[in-house]
Design a protein around this motif. Sequence first.
Motif, PDB file in Angstrom:
ATOM      1  N   ILE A  19      35.730  46.763   0.192  1.00 28.43           N
ATOM      2  CA  ILE A  19      37.146  46.905   0.538  1.00 28.43           C
ATOM      3  C   ILE A  19      37.971  45.808  -0.122  1.00 28.43           C
ATOM      4  O   ILE A  19      39.062  46.062  -0.645  1.00 28.43           O
ATOM      5  CB  ILE A  19      37.330  46.906   2.065  1.00 28.43           C
ATOM      6  CG1 ILE A  19      36.774  48.203   2.646  1.00 28.43           C
ATOM      7  CG2 ILE A  19      38.798  46.750   2.443  1.00 28.43           C
ATOM      8  CD1 ILE A  19      36.709  48.233   4.155  1.00 28.43           C
ATOM      9  N   VAL A  20      37.457  44.595  -0.145  1.00 27.39           N
ATOM     10  CA  VAL A  20      38.191  43.488  -0.774  1.00 27.39           C
ATOM     11  C   VAL A  20      38.283  43.691  -2.282  1.00 27.39           C
ATOM     12  O   VAL A  20      39.334  43.466  -2.891  1.00 27.39           O
ATOM     13  CB  VAL A  20      37.521  42.135  -0.435  1.00 27.39           C
ATOM     14  CG1 VAL A  20      38.072  41.016  -1.294  1.00 27.39           C
ATOM     15  CG2 VAL A  20      37.705  41.814   1.041  1.00 27.39           C
ATOM     16  N   LEU A  21      37.197  44.137  -2.916  1.00 25.97           N
ATOM     17  CA  LEU A  21      37.196  44.310  -4.366  1.00 25.97           C
ATOM     18  C   LEU A  21      38.088  45.458  -4.827  1.00 25.97           C
ATOM     19  O   LEU A  21      38.839  45.331  -5.785  1.00 25.97           O
ATOM     20  CB  LEU A  21      35.771  44.548  -4.875  1.00 25.97           C
ATOM     21  CG  LEU A  21      34.858  43.329  -4.901  1.00 25.97           C
ATOM     22  CD1 LEU A  21      33.466  43.742  -5.367  1.00 25.97           C
ATOM     23  CD2 LEU A  21      35.411  42.252  -5.813  1.00 25.97           C
ATOM     24  N   PHE A  22      37.996  46.600  -4.175  1.00 21.37           N
ATOM     25  CA  PHE A  22      38.702  47.783  -4.639  1.00 21.37           C
ATOM     26  C   PHE A  22      40.032  48.014  -3.945  1.00 21.37           C
ATOM     27  O   PHE A  22      40.866  48.768  -4.441  1.00 21.37           O
ATOM     28  CB  PHE A  22      37.818  49.029  -4.481  1.00 21.37           C
ATOM     29  CG  PHE A  22      36.612  48.995  -5.362  1.00 21.37           C
ATOM     30  CD1 PHE A  22      36.730  49.190  -6.723  1.00 21.37           C
ATOM     31  CD2 PHE A  22      35.354  48.746  -4.835  1.00 21.37           C
ATOM     32  CE1 PHE A  22      35.619  49.160  -7.549  1.00 21.37           C
ATOM     33  CE2 PHE A  22      34.240  48.714  -5.647  1.00 21.37           C
ATOM     34  CZ  PHE A  22      34.374  48.921  -7.005  1.00 21.37           C
ATOM     35  N   GLY A  23      40.238  47.426  -2.807  1.00 20.97           N
ATOM     36  CA  GLY A  23      41.480  47.641  -2.080  1.00 20.97           C
ATOM     37  C   GLY A  23      41.425  48.917  -1.262  1.00 20.97           C
ATOM     38  O   GLY A  23      40.732  49.858  -1.588  1.00 20.97           O
ATOM     39  N   SER A  24      42.183  48.940  -0.190  1.00 21.15           N
ATOM     40  CA  SER A  24      42.133  50.086   0.716  1.00 21.15           C
ATOM     41  C   SER A  24      42.867  51.300   0.153  1.00 21.15           C
ATOM     42  O   SER A  24      42.638  52.416   0.600  1.00 21.15           O
ATOM     43  CB  SER A  24      42.716  49.709   2.072  1.00 21.15           C
ATOM     44  OG  SER A  24      44.075  49.307   1.910  1.00 21.15           O
ATOM     45  N   LYS A  25      43.730  51.129  -0.840  1.00 18.43           N
ATOM     46  CA  LYS A  25      44.462  52.264  -1.399  1.00 18.43           C
ATOM     47  C   LYS A  25      43.599  53.083  -2.350  1.00 18.43           C
ATOM     48  O   LYS A  25      43.775  54.296  -2.461  1.00 18.43           O
ATOM     49  CB  LYS A  25      45.713  51.790  -2.132  1.00 18.43           C
ATOM     50  CG  LYS A  25      46.760  51.256  -1.196  1.00 18.43           C
ATOM     51  CD  LYS A  25      48.029  50.923  -1.929  1.00 18.43           C
ATOM     52  CE  LYS A  25      49.065  50.424  -0.943  1.00 18.43           C
ATOM     53  NZ  LYS A  25      50.357  50.209  -1.581  1.00 18.43           N
ATOM     54  N   LYS A  26      42.663  52.471  -3.046  1.00 19.62           N
ATOM     55  CA  LYS A  26      41.833  53.190  -4.020  1.00 19.62           C
ATOM     56  C   LYS A  26      40.604  53.827  -3.382  1.00 19.62           C
ATOM     57  O   LYS A  26      40.013  54.725  -3.972  1.00 19.62           O
ATOM     58  CB  LYS A  26      41.376  52.252  -5.131  1.00 19.62           C
ATOM     59  CG  LYS A  26      42.435  51.937  -6.135  1.00 19.62           C
ATOM     60  CD  LYS A  26      41.823  51.241  -7.315  1.00 19.62           C
ATOM     61  CE  LYS A  26      42.839  51.037  -8.411  1.00 19.62           C
ATOM     62  NZ  LYS A  26      42.235  50.458  -9.594  1.00 19.62           N
ATOM     63  N   LEU A  27      40.205  53.394  -2.216  1.00 22.00           N
ATOM     64  CA  LEU A  27      38.970  53.899  -1.620  1.00 22.00           C
ATOM     65  C   LEU A  27      38.999  55.397  -1.328  1.00 22.00           C
ATOM     66  O   LEU A  27      38.017  56.087  -1.620  1.00 22.00           O
ATOM     67  CB  LEU A  27      38.616  53.104  -0.368  1.00 22.00           C
ATOM     68  CG  LEU A  27      38.097  51.696  -0.637  1.00 22.00           C
ATOM     69  CD1 LEU A  27      37.795  50.987   0.673  1.00 22.00           C
ATOM     70  CD2 LEU A  27      36.856  51.724  -1.494  1.00 22.00           C
TER      71      LEU A  27
END
Length: 80
Positions: A19-27
């Motif tokens: 979640i920290v690496l990709f961000g919650s918007k891209k997941l």
Amino acid sequence: MLRNGLEPWHLLIVAIVIIVLFGSKKLPDTARALGKSMRILKSEAGAMKHDGTAPSTEPRSASAPEAASARPVDEGTATR
């Protein structure tokens, strides 16, 4: 060290790092793309098993213009 394998808190740490690496918007987009890829893989594997043929190296495409260009040209309509 790895004798106990993965415990639930290991999976929690991995989830937090993702979640920290990709961000919650891209997941959600990433999960949707992964699901679509898995469905395609499953259908292709089923088709291969049903046909008994080897897999092709080219990906299948559903676009009509590419399929139309692959058809043979009638000799009577070809321009010289």
